[in-house]
Design an enzyme around this catalytic site. Structure first.
Site, PDB file in Angstrom:
ATOM      1  N   THR A 233       0.699  -1.379  -0.085  1.00  0.00           N
ATOM      2  CA  THR A 233       0.006  -0.078  -0.343  1.00  0.00           C
ATOM      3  C   THR A 233       1.456   1.166  -0.067  1.00  0.00           C
ATOM      4  O   THR A 233       1.917   1.353   1.193  1.00  0.00           O
ATOM      5  CB  THR A 233      -0.982   0.145   1.274  1.00  0.00           C
ATOM      6  OG1 THR A 233      -1.814  -1.191   1.363  1.00  0.00           O
ATOM      7  CG2 THR A 233      -1.641   0.963   1.031  1.00  0.00           C
ATOM      8  N   CYS A 323      26.204   5.988   5.867  1.00  0.00           N
ATOM      9  CA  CYS A 323      26.644   4.178   6.166  1.00  0.00           C
ATOM     10  C   CYS A 323      27.756   3.984   6.676  1.00  0.00           C
ATOM     11  O   CYS A 323      27.916   1.958   6.766  1.00  0.00           O
ATOM     12  CB  CYS A 323      25.732   4.157   4.873  1.00  0.00           C
ATOM     13  SG  CYS A 323      24.343   4.578   4.016  1.00  0.00           S
TER      14      CYS A 323
HETATM   15  N1  PLP Z   1      22.395   6.759  -2.675  1.00  0.00           N
HETATM   16  C1  PLP Z   1      22.847   7.600  -1.877  1.00  0.00           C
HETATM   17  C2  PLP Z   1      23.987   8.387  -3.200  1.00  0.00           C
HETATM   18  C3  PLP Z   1      22.845   7.986  -1.150  1.00  0.00           C
HETATM   19  O1  PLP Z   1      23.651   9.165  -0.109  1.00  0.00           O
HETATM   20  C4  PLP Z   1      22.530   6.691   0.048  1.00  0.00           C
HETATM   21  C5  PLP Z   1      21.823   7.272   1.222  1.00  0.00           C
HETATM   22  O2  PLP Z   1      23.117   7.765   2.012  1.00  0.00           O
HETATM   23  C6  PLP Z   1      21.193   6.244  -0.750  1.00  0.00           C
HETATM   24  C7  PLP Z   1      21.216   6.450  -2.433  1.00  0.00           C
HETATM   25  C8  PLP Z   1      20.659   5.893   0.078  1.00  0.00           C
HETATM   26  O3  PLP Z   1      19.403   5.874   0.031  1.00  0.00           O
HETATM   27  P1  PLP Z   1      18.402   5.238   1.460  1.00  0.00           P
HETATM   28  O4  PLP Z   1      18.920   5.670   2.897  1.00  0.00           O
HETATM   29  O5  PLP Z   1      17.582   6.902   1.697  1.00  0.00           O
HETATM   30  O6  PLP Z   1      17.315   4.480   0.956  1.00  0.00           O
END
Ligand code: PLP
Length: 384
Positions: A233, A323
């Site tokens: 959804t 990350c």
């Molecule tokens: N791609 C890039 C270049 C990003 O900087 C990020 C997040 O840091 C992502 C993908 C992933 O995004 P999300 O955590 O919103 O799924």
């Protein structure tokens, strides 16, 4: 506290919050339902789709709502793993976000090739055209702008090269959208984005796909939503909220307000190079997003200490991408640019947002000198 970590996430802007609240109050139905409540929810989704398609320059039906860019990027890799023949390669840049890199490694293993980047952090277009004259991959993926360094990739040129060799082109535009004009992105075959990087809520994003039947193989099964290609959804209020944020960002960009912010960032870098000449600004020679500064600080392996000291002094920064924060491995982005691990472990990233002021940049430049002096002289605490 002054926030310099917008590339990891940004605060939800007032207009986006209000749009979320209003939609939550007024639209209570499921967009798939046949009754009036459902119709109203479906209409709100259609309006959002039309707005996003208008900004990027594609058809509203080419947009699929996802839980964020991680899902969007995984969906692309999953699709090609199901549709390419067993020998086809996938080529991506070595500086992609882990959600592209790791899903590509998972699905393609040895069939994955990395397109080199220069020392300045830009994809090597000569390599690409030379290799393409020899063989064709089933997909080329290069992000629009890098999250760690802010270095802008020549996605328009890559798109045109891909067109001339008839190879589908995918760009992760997460760090581009909401900072730079979205116009033209719709020409790329696959484009991903996430609301929380430009003042929208977390947990919502999208994938733009080609305008043809069977353009995407669903990753999530078990529902007919999004024309059967993404089950689940739809989160109508967050989608409306995302577009409320993007509308404002596109307006600010069309009034060239990002150019002025780039000047503030440049002034900061000049001041940093003057006061800390041993600090290296990564990708300084390349076109970069107006908000990002990736610095190799003079001190060896003290990047976590830098972030902690800055935090104590009232400034939120990061050691690189969100990350990889907390992990000890040096960044794969800096490694791909040719930096040695001993250099990469010095990385501290500052990423500003639309709310950041010139005074914030000035204050950051001053506090960096204080933290540097403290670290240099081994003081226990940074000056608050
Ligand atoms: N791609 C890039 C270049 C990003 O900087 C990020 C997040 O840091 C992502 C993908 C992933 O995004 P999300 O955590 O919103 O799924």
């Amino acid at each position: 506290m002054i926030y310099f970590d917008y590339n990891s996430t940004s605060p939800v802007m007032r207009e986006a919050r209000e749009a979320w609240l209003e939609t939550t109050e007024k639209i209570s139905g499921n967009p798939s339902s046949m009754h009036e409540f459902g119709a109203r929810a479906a209409a709100a989704l259609l309006t959002a789709r039309e707005k996003l398609a208008g900004f990027m320059g594609c058809k509203p039906e080419d947009i699929i709502w996802t839980s964020g860019a991680t899902e969007a990027n995984n969906t692309v890799m999953h699709h090609f793993s199901r549709t390419l023949d067993a020998k086809s390669e996938v080529w991506i840049s070595p500086i992609e976000h882990p959600c592209v890199m790791e899903s590509a490694q998972y699905y393609f293993g040895k069939r994955l090739r990395l397109i080199p980047v220069t020392q300045d952090g830009v994809i090597d277009l000569d390599w690409l055209t030379m290799e393409l004259s020899d063989r064709r991959p089933g997909l080329i993926g290069v992000m629009a702008a890098n999250n760690e360094t802010g270095v802008i990739q020549p996605w328009r040129e890559i798109l045109s090269i891909c067109r001339s060799y008839d190879v589908p082109f995918f760009t992760d535009a997460v760090q581009w959208i909401g900072k730079m004009p979205s116009k033209g992105l719709g020409d790329c075959d696959f484009v991903s984005g996430a609301a929380h990087k430009f003042g929208g809520p977390r947990g919502i994003g999208f994938l733009k796909i080609p305008h043809k039947k069977g353009a995407i193989t669903p990753l999530l099964l078990g529902g007919k939503q999004e024309r059967g290609v993404r089950a689940g959804t739809e989160n109508v209020a967050t989608i409306v909220s995302m577009l409320a944020a993007l509308e404002i960002r596109e307006k600010q960009i069309s009034h060239n307000q990002h150019t002025l912010r780039g000047v503030w960032r440049d002034n900061f870098e000049r001041e940093l190079s003057r006061s800390l000449p041993e600090a290296i600004i990564v990708g300084a020679k390349s076109p970069r997003l107006w908000n990002t500064v990736s610095t190799l600080m003079p001190e060896g392996d003290k990047r976590h200490l830098w972030v902690v000291r800055l935090d104590k002094a009232g400034f939120a920064a990061s050691t690189g991408s969100a990350c990889t924060t907390g992990k000890e491995e040096p960044s794969h982005v800096l490694a791909a640019m040719g930096y040695k691990p001993a250099q990469a472990i010095r990385a501290v990233r500052f990423s500003a947002g639309w709310e950041t002021t010139e005074a914030d940049w000035d204050a950051l430049a001053k506090v960096i000198v204080k933290v540097h002096n403290d670290l240099h002289h081994g003081h226990a605490h940074a000056t608050a």
